[in-house]
Scaffold this motif. Structure first.
Motif, PDB file in Angstrom:
ATOM      1  N   GLY A   1       0.811  -1.369   0.010  1.00  0.00           N
ATOM      2  CA  GLY A   1      -0.070  -0.013  -0.110  1.00  0.00           C
ATOM      3  C   GLY A   1       0.781   1.267   0.221  1.00  0.00           C
ATOM      4  N   PHE A   2       2.137   0.995  -0.358  1.00  0.00           N
ATOM      5  CA  PHE A   2       2.917   2.218  -0.323  1.00  0.00           C
ATOM      6  C   PHE A   2       2.945   2.896  -1.758  1.00  0.00           C
ATOM      7  CE2 PHE A   2       5.833  -0.070   2.731  1.00  0.00           C
ATOM      8  CZ  PHE A   2       5.014   0.559   3.790  1.00  0.00           C
ATOM      9  N   SER A   3       3.143   4.124  -1.958  1.00  0.00           N
ATOM     10  CA  SER A   3       3.529   5.025  -3.215  1.00  0.00           C
ATOM     11  C   SER A   3       4.566   5.682  -3.372  1.00  0.00           C
ATOM     12  CB  SER A   3       2.270   6.165  -2.848  1.00  0.00           C
ATOM     13  OG  SER A   3       0.984   5.746  -2.686  1.00  0.00           O
ATOM     14  N   LEU A   4       4.904   5.733  -4.815  1.00  0.00           N
ATOM     15  CA  LEU A   4       6.072   6.373  -5.120  1.00  0.00           C
ATOM     16  C   LEU A   4       6.197   7.729  -4.602  1.00  0.00           C
ATOM     17  CD1 LEU A   4       6.693   5.157  -8.692  1.00  0.00           C
ATOM     18  CD2 LEU A   4       7.762   4.311  -6.777  1.00  0.00           C
ATOM     19  N   ASN A   5       7.304   8.300  -4.326  1.00  0.00           N
ATOM     20  CA  ASN A   5       7.698   9.657  -4.037  1.00  0.00           C
ATOM     21  C   ASN A   5       7.769  10.595  -5.396  1.00  0.00           C
ATOM     22  OD1 ASN A   5      10.288   9.292  -5.031  1.00  0.00           O
ATOM     23  ND2 ASN A   5      11.086   9.335  -2.795  1.00  0.00           N
ATOM     24  N   ALA A   6       7.786  12.117  -5.414  1.00  0.00           N
ATOM     25  CA  ALA A   6       7.768  12.593  -6.653  1.00  0.00           C
ATOM     26  C   ALA A   6       8.890  12.569  -7.316  1.00  0.00           C
ATOM     27  CB  ALA A   6       7.716  14.122  -6.192  1.00  0.00           C
ATOM     28  N   THR A   7      10.101  12.269  -6.973  1.00  0.00           N
ATOM     29  CA  THR A   7      11.262  11.808  -7.694  1.00  0.00           C
ATOM     30  C   THR A   7      11.282  10.625  -8.351  1.00  0.00           C
ATOM     31  OG1 THR A   7      12.826  13.044  -5.911  1.00  0.00           O
ATOM     32  CG2 THR A   7      13.699  11.505  -7.527  1.00  0.00           C
ATOM     33  N   ASN A   8      10.853   9.587  -7.806  1.00  0.00           N
ATOM     34  CA  ASN A   8      10.489   8.494  -8.563  1.00  0.00           C
ATOM     35  C   ASN A   8       9.356   8.463  -9.564  1.00  0.00           C
ATOM     36  OD1 ASN A   8      12.710   7.023  -7.186  1.00  0.00           O
ATOM     37  ND2 ASN A   8      11.567   6.176  -5.471  1.00  0.00           N
ATOM     38  N   ILE A   9       8.324   9.100  -9.350  1.00  0.00           N
ATOM     39  CA  ILE A   9       7.288   9.162 -10.187  1.00  0.00           C
ATOM     40  C   ILE A   9       8.091   9.968 -11.463  1.00  0.00           C
ATOM     41  CG2 ILE A   9       5.338  10.312 -10.778  1.00  0.00           C
ATOM     42  CD1 ILE A   9       4.147  10.238  -7.995  1.00  0.00           C
ATOM     43  N   SER A  10       8.602  10.863 -11.294  1.00  0.00           N
ATOM     44  CA  SER A  10       9.473  11.531 -12.562  1.00  0.00           C
ATOM     45  C   SER A  10      10.223  10.703 -13.228  1.00  0.00           C
ATOM     46  CB  SER A  10       9.931  12.939 -11.897  1.00  0.00           C
ATOM     47  OG  SER A  10      10.826  13.582 -13.126  1.00  0.00           O
ATOM     48  N   MET A  11      11.062   9.759 -12.580  1.00  0.00           N
ATOM     49  CA  MET A  11      12.037   8.766 -13.103  1.00  0.00           C
ATOM     50  C   MET A  11      11.139   7.802 -13.948  1.00  0.00           C
ATOM     51  SD  MET A  11      14.848   8.442 -10.048  1.00  0.00           S
ATOM     52  CE  MET A  11      15.747   7.431 -11.087  1.00  0.00           C
ATOM     53  N   VAL A  12      10.015   7.283 -13.393  1.00  0.00           N
ATOM     54  CA  VAL A  12       9.348   6.223 -14.127  1.00  0.00           C
ATOM     55  C   VAL A  12       8.590   6.973 -15.289  1.00  0.00           C
ATOM     56  CG1 VAL A  12       7.291   4.795 -13.970  1.00  0.00           C
ATOM     57  CG2 VAL A  12       8.834   4.808 -12.222  1.00  0.00           C
ATOM     58  N   GLU A  13       8.170   7.897 -15.274  1.00  0.00           N
ATOM     59  CA  GLU A  13       7.520   8.984 -16.443  1.00  0.00           C
ATOM     60  C   GLU A  13       8.507   8.900 -17.501  1.00  0.00           C
ATOM     61  OE1 GLU A  13       4.046  11.466 -14.375  1.00  0.00           O
ATOM     62  OE2 GLU A  13       6.046  12.320 -14.601  1.00  0.00           O
ATOM     63  N   ASP A  14       9.709   9.272 -17.099  1.00  0.00           N
ATOM     64  CA  ASP A  14      10.834   9.581 -18.295  1.00  0.00           C
ATOM     65  C   ASP A  14      11.128   8.335 -18.909  1.00  0.00           C
ATOM     66  OD1 ASP A  14      11.207  12.381 -17.463  1.00  0.00           O
ATOM     67  OD2 ASP A  14      12.790  12.113 -16.167  1.00  0.00           O
ATOM     68  N   LEU A  15      11.138   7.137 -18.103  1.00  0.00           N
ATOM     69  CA  LEU A  15      11.108   6.000 -18.872  1.00  0.00           C
ATOM     70  C   LEU A  15      10.192   5.687 -19.823  1.00  0.00           C
ATOM     71  CD1 LEU A  15      12.652   3.651 -15.748  1.00  0.00           C
ATOM     72  CD2 LEU A  15      14.094   4.011 -17.991  1.00  0.00           C
ATOM     73  N   LEU A  16       8.778   5.741 -19.323  1.00  0.00           N
ATOM     74  CA  LEU A  16       7.824   5.597 -20.103  1.00  0.00           C
ATOM     75  C   LEU A  16       8.021   6.390 -21.508  1.00  0.00           C
ATOM     76  CD1 LEU A  16       4.998   5.252 -17.675  1.00  0.00           C
ATOM     77  CD2 LEU A  16       5.775   3.500 -19.290  1.00  0.00           C
ATOM     78  N   ALA A  17       8.303   7.751 -21.226  1.00  0.00           N
ATOM     79  CA  ALA A  17       8.198   8.666 -22.344  1.00  0.00           C
ATOM     80  C   ALA A  17       9.303   8.321 -23.343  1.00  0.00           C
ATOM     81  CB  ALA A  17       8.523  10.125 -21.887  1.00  0.00           C
ATOM     82  N   THR A  18      10.404   7.642 -22.885  1.00  0.00           N
ATOM     83  CA  THR A  18      11.413   7.352 -23.714  1.00  0.00           C
ATOM     84  C   THR A  18      11.363   5.822 -24.374  1.00  0.00           C
ATOM     85  OG1 THR A  18      13.306   8.129 -22.039  1.00  0.00           O
ATOM     86  CG2 THR A  18      14.252   6.312 -23.720  1.00  0.00           C
ATOM     87  N   HIS A  19      10.628   4.852 -23.604  1.00  0.00           N
ATOM     88  CA  HIS A  19      10.326   3.550 -24.138  1.00  0.00           C
ATOM     89  C   HIS A  19       9.066   3.443 -24.685  1.00  0.00           C
ATOM     90  CE1 HIS A  19      14.388   2.454 -22.924  1.00  0.00           C
ATOM     91  NE2 HIS A  19      14.592   2.800 -21.754  1.00  0.00           N
ATOM     92  N   GLY A  20       8.074   4.246 -24.302  1.00  0.00           N
ATOM     93  CA  GLY A  20       6.786   4.163 -24.948  1.00  0.00           C
ATOM     94  C   GLY A  20       6.126   2.897 -24.291  1.00  0.00           C
ATOM     95  N   PRO A  21       5.079   2.424 -25.116  1.00  0.00           N
ATOM     96  CA  PRO A  21       4.152   1.249 -24.622  1.00  0.00           C
ATOM     97  C   PRO A  21       4.787  -0.049 -24.214  1.00  0.00           C
ATOM     98  CG  PRO A  21       2.967   2.556 -26.393  1.00  0.00           C
ATOM     99  CD  PRO A  21       4.392   3.055 -26.318  1.00  0.00           C
ATOM    100  N   LYS A  22       6.003  -0.150 -25.076  1.00  0.00           N
ATOM    101  CA  LYS A  22       6.839  -1.542 -24.895  1.00  0.00           C
ATOM    102  C   LYS A  22       7.440  -1.457 -23.640  1.00  0.00           C
ATOM    103  CE  LYS A  22       7.372  -2.273 -29.759  1.00  0.00           C
ATOM    104  NZ  LYS A  22       8.039  -2.455 -30.929  1.00  0.00           N
ATOM    105  N   SER A  23       7.408  -0.516 -22.796  1.00  0.00           N
ATOM    106  CA  SER A  23       8.416  -0.216 -21.609  1.00  0.00           C
ATOM    107  C   SER A  23       7.935  -1.180 -20.633  1.00  0.00           C
ATOM    108  CB  SER A  23       8.246   1.070 -20.775  1.00  0.00           C
ATOM    109  OG  SER A  23       8.686   0.915 -19.536  1.00  0.00           O
ATOM    110  N   LYS A  24       8.905  -1.888 -19.903  1.00  0.00           N
ATOM    111  CA  LYS A  24       8.558  -2.919 -18.691  1.00  0.00           C
ATOM    112  C   LYS A  24       7.517  -2.371 -17.743  1.00  0.00           C
ATOM    113  CE  LYS A  24      12.772  -5.755 -18.983  1.00  0.00           C
ATOM    114  NZ  LYS A  24      13.867  -6.471 -18.446  1.00  0.00           N
ATOM    115  N   PHE A  25       7.467  -1.219 -17.548  1.00  0.00           N
ATOM    116  CA  PHE A  25       6.874  -0.517 -16.648  1.00  0.00           C
ATOM    117  C   PHE A  25       5.282  -0.641 -16.942  1.00  0.00           C
ATOM    118  CE2 PHE A  25      10.681   1.322 -15.134  1.00  0.00           C
ATOM    119  CZ  PHE A  25      10.788   0.854 -14.097  1.00  0.00           C
TER     120      PHE A  25
END
Length: 273
Positions: free
Chosen positions: A225-249
């Motif tokens: 039930g934990f949530s990502l903090n702002a720094t990690n949210i930004s990092m995951v968003e950057d990975l998604l923006a880079t790798h798109g729908p094929k990202s492991k995330f």
């Protein structure tokens, strides 16, 4: 506080002179409200009325001064209390140490920590956590590790906060493998990682491109039930923006990212089953 002062005034009017305990309550209230001028005035009133402040009085004022970053004044009061025959206790040292570290006075804080030991006061795990945390933040990881390893000999056991500080120090130094080993040791010794621990571990995994480890940690966070903090949210968003729908995330997007914050609009994609 105004109502409390009215009660104090009423006491005096009725011939019931406030004692040190009464003044301590009032001073503590003002200090917690960060109204230090009022607290100091009452502190002076105690002297005028012939009352001797005790360690609780001094601790309240020292804590209040540290909270408004008047650390030099807190140190002066610390010296004054001893000169007037009042011995500081563990809470006094804990408050001052935290104030000095927060104010960036690392060397002075370490001298105070040594003085505490020389004065025969046994530091508790709260104080060790403060010192270890700031050792790690000040790039003194080796010293932090020595202090961490010495805890059992002092009849103290590290807790979640102690482990988390050390894990953060290791990750900051780029020692991901060592941080993972310590995380495992923490769990094996029965200490439950909190959201801060998990966010630190996720950040370390992402910084070192260990996506599989990050995924594992993210799943564990979600389960608890934990949530990502702002720094990690930004990092995951950057990975998604880079790798798109094929990202492991992508299968975790709806769980870990707030929908209104997603940069790449990937939150509309359903998790992969």
């Amino acid at each position: 506080m105004e109502e409390a002062e009215k009660v104090l005034h009423s006491m005096v009017v009725r011939g019931c002179e406030p004692d040190v305990f009464s003044y301590n309550i009032l001073i503590n209230g003002y200090c917690k409200a960060k109204k230090l001028d009022e607290a100091m005035q009452i502190f002076e009133d105690m002297h005028i009325k012939g009352l001797t402040p005790d360690v609780i009085t001094y601790n309240s004022v020292i804590d209040g001064l540290c909270k408004v970053r008047r650390v030099a004044a807190a140190l002066e009061l610390f010296e004054k209390m001893q000169a007037q025959g009042t011995s500081p206790n563990v809470y006094t040292y804990s408050t001052l140490l935290d104030g000095l570290f927060t104010n960036g006075s690392y060397e002075e804080a370490m001298r105070l920590f040594e003085k505490m030991d020389n004065d025969g006061l046994k530091a508790d795990i709260v104080i060790y956590n403060t010192v270890i945390n700031h050792m790690c933040k000040s790039n003194n990881l080796d010293e932090a590790k020595k202090l961490f390893d010495s805890l059992p000999s002092k009849e103290l056991q590290p807790n979640t906060q102690t482990f988390t500080s050390m894990i953060n120090g290791l990750i900051t130094k780029g020692m991901l493998k060592e941080s993972e080993d310590l995380f495992t040791e923490m769990v094996e010794k029965g200490h439950t990682p909190d959201d801060i621990t998990y966010n630190i571990m996720v950040r370390g995994s992402l910084l070192h491109n260990d996506i599989d480890k990050a995924m594992q940690l993210l799943n564990a966070m979600i389960d608890r039930g934990f949530s990502l903090n702002a720094t990690n949210i930004s990092m995951v968003e950057d990975l998604l923006a880079t790798h798109g729908p094929k990202s492991k995330f992508i299968d975790l997007v709806d769980k870990v990212l707030p929908k209104h914050q997603s940069k790449g609009n990937f939150t509309s994609v359903k998790p992969v089953v």
